[in-house]
Design an enzyme around this catalytic site. Sequence first.
Site, PDB file in Angstrom:
ATOM      1  N   LYS A  86       0.844  -1.200   0.000  1.00 55.28           N
ATOM      2  CA  LYS A  86       0.000   0.000   0.000  1.00 55.28           C
ATOM      3  C   LYS A  86       0.882   1.253   0.000  1.00 55.28           C
ATOM      4  O   LYS A  86       2.090   1.166   0.282  1.00 55.28           O
ATOM      5  CB  LYS A  86      -0.916  -0.008   1.229  1.00 55.28           C
ATOM      6  N   ARG A 184     -10.578   0.342  14.801  1.00 54.72           N
ATOM      7  CA  ARG A 184     -10.447   1.128  13.566  1.00 54.72           C
ATOM      8  C   ARG A 184     -11.553   0.673  12.609  1.00 54.72           C
ATOM      9  O   ARG A 184     -12.484   1.405  12.373  1.00 54.72           O
ATOM     10  CB  ARG A 184      -9.051   0.934  12.967  1.00 54.72           C
ATOM     11  N   HIS A 213      -6.152  -6.865  13.147  1.00 50.70           N
ATOM     12  CA  HIS A 213      -4.931  -6.057  13.118  1.00 50.70           C
ATOM     13  C   HIS A 213      -4.612  -5.628  14.538  1.00 50.70           C
ATOM     14  O   HIS A 213      -5.497  -5.192  15.275  1.00 50.70           O
ATOM     15  CB  HIS A 213      -5.162  -4.836  12.217  1.00 50.70           C
ATOM     16  N   ARG A 269       1.447 -10.624   7.408  1.00 49.24           N
ATOM     17  CA  ARG A 269       1.398  -9.432   6.566  1.00 49.24           C
ATOM     18  C   ARG A 269       2.637  -8.580   6.828  1.00 49.24           C
ATOM     19  O   ARG A 269       2.748  -7.919   7.868  1.00 49.24           O
ATOM     20  CB  ARG A 269       0.120  -8.630   6.859  1.00 49.24           C
ATOM     21  N   TYR A 313      16.136  30.883   4.253  1.00 50.35           N
ATOM     22  CA  TYR A 313      15.039  31.682   4.806  1.00 50.35           C
ATOM     23  C   TYR A 313      15.185  31.828   6.314  1.00 50.35           C
ATOM     24  O   TYR A 313      15.449  30.865   7.020  1.00 50.35           O
ATOM     25  CB  TYR A 313      13.701  30.986   4.543  1.00 50.35           C
ATOM     26  N   CYS A 360      14.433  24.421   2.309  1.00 54.61           N
ATOM     27  CA  CYS A 360      13.488  25.120   1.433  1.00 54.61           C
ATOM     28  C   CYS A 360      12.599  24.099   0.731  1.00 54.61           C
ATOM     29  O   CYS A 360      12.743  22.897   0.919  1.00 54.61           O
ATOM     30  CB  CYS A 360      14.239  25.938   0.385  1.00 54.61           C
ATOM     31  N   MET A 361      11.681  24.580  -0.097  1.00 59.34           N
ATOM     32  CA  MET A 361      10.768  23.669  -0.775  1.00 59.34           C
ATOM     33  C   MET A 361      11.509  22.728  -1.722  1.00 59.34           C
ATOM     34  O   MET A 361      11.225  21.531  -1.774  1.00 59.34           O
ATOM     35  CB  MET A 361       9.717  24.468  -1.549  1.00 59.34           C
ATOM     36  N   ASP A 362      12.479  23.261  -2.456  1.00 53.21           N
ATOM     37  CA  ASP A 362      13.113  22.494  -3.534  1.00 53.21           C
ATOM     38  C   ASP A 362      14.613  22.319  -3.357  1.00 53.21           C
ATOM     39  O   ASP A 362      15.263  21.669  -4.174  1.00 53.21           O
ATOM     40  CB  ASP A 362      12.888  23.204  -4.873  1.00 53.21           C
TER      41      ASP A 362
END
Length: 427
Positions: A86, A184, A213, A269, A313, A360-362
């Site tokens: 998953k 759950r 589970h 699992r 930043y 930073c973001m990138d």
Amino acid sequence: MSQIINGFTGFNRSVQDDPEVMFSRANEDAEEPREVLPFNEEELEAIGPTDRRWSWLEIDRSAIQHNVQATKRLLKPPTRLMAIVKADAYGHGAVEVAKTATAAGATFLGVATIDEGIELRRAGLTQPILMLSQPPEEAVALLLYYRIMPAIYTHEFAMAYAECADLHGMMAPFHLSINTGMNRIGVRHDEAVSFLRQVSFHRALRLEGCLTHFATADSTETLDWERQMRRFWDCMASIEAAGFDPGIVHCDNSASIYRYPKTHFDMVRLGISLYGYHAAPDTRNYVELKPAMSVHARITNVASVPMSEGVSYGMNYRSPGNVKICTVPLGYCDGLIRLLSGKIDFAYNDRAVHQVGNICMDQCMFEVDMRSHPGRKTPDPRIGDEVLIAGVHPNVDCSVETMAKLACTIEHEVTIGFSHRMARIYK
Ligand SMILES: *Cc1c(COP(=O)(O)O)cnc(C)c1O
């Protein structure tokens, strides 16, 4: 209010805001017309991911294979191993991991959503796929068409699934999801028999398996785990006593597989440990795992930053002088958690280098100590040099486990966090 400094007012060139015009030489006509090289689209496509961007993930298939085989050795045949793929195989790439895990001996695949199941089918995987919950009733036709089994726990869903199967002349195989205390999803453990009695009249429904589970399989405190285990065991006995065949019985996740062999039943699992991480500290005593993921980058900028100048930043970091600040092209958009700014090390030149300034973001930056140390060659960081951002290194602690610990989370969230903007290179 605009202020004019030194008489500078900004350019006033009339600009054409059309890329076709910007890139065109049609108006620079002074030159004679000459032969130019046209672009070849195939060649453009062939520019590989690590040449497009100097940051990428490497997924080591042999580690996945090792983790499956090492786990299988602890199972008594014919106990099956379900590879939990998953969330795009916890960020490792569902199709590649499913292929590798099944080749290594996993015979079942576990997903969380319909689309995750469909992706596997479209890639040609033919193993049984269990969706670990119920999708909306509107989607039952997709389950049947793509041969994806649901883990059922409501009467309404069971009927919708069975009716659709009937309509299309198919059986509706399912696993029964049982709530033994995690609260759950699932039919309550003491209501499983009456649930089965309610739905079993339907000729299309076929009980293929029963699962629960565990909420605390990784905990040093075992009381809650034992209560869940006993409830499951009793529930299975009552299902059998009521005349139902429970099919494939399964409850163990990664932590539980290694800690509690007595609950392997018919299948286990394997989730986080398929990818090489221990779900609990003491599972190290039972199995050796190999992390499959590593994160790599190349330096895109090297700067000598004078003492007391800030970096990134907020300028939370100030240069102590005698350092070079190197930039690598990955940031929090890619999964490098911003909360870890200034807290993690990378491996460069076989040594630890500290990440500095806000991520930073990138992009983000790290510091290379340029002071001379006796017996050590002064480093000479260059654009293009490779850096290990996260993974296993003999001298540097830049592991995913350490990132998870520093970010107060679990390895699952760290590996899943490496976004699809990062190329995944399979080795
Ligand atoms: C995600 C999941 C697993 C795998 O858990 P790990 O701790 O990653 O091994 C197993 N079973 C169910 C029902 C799950 O949702």
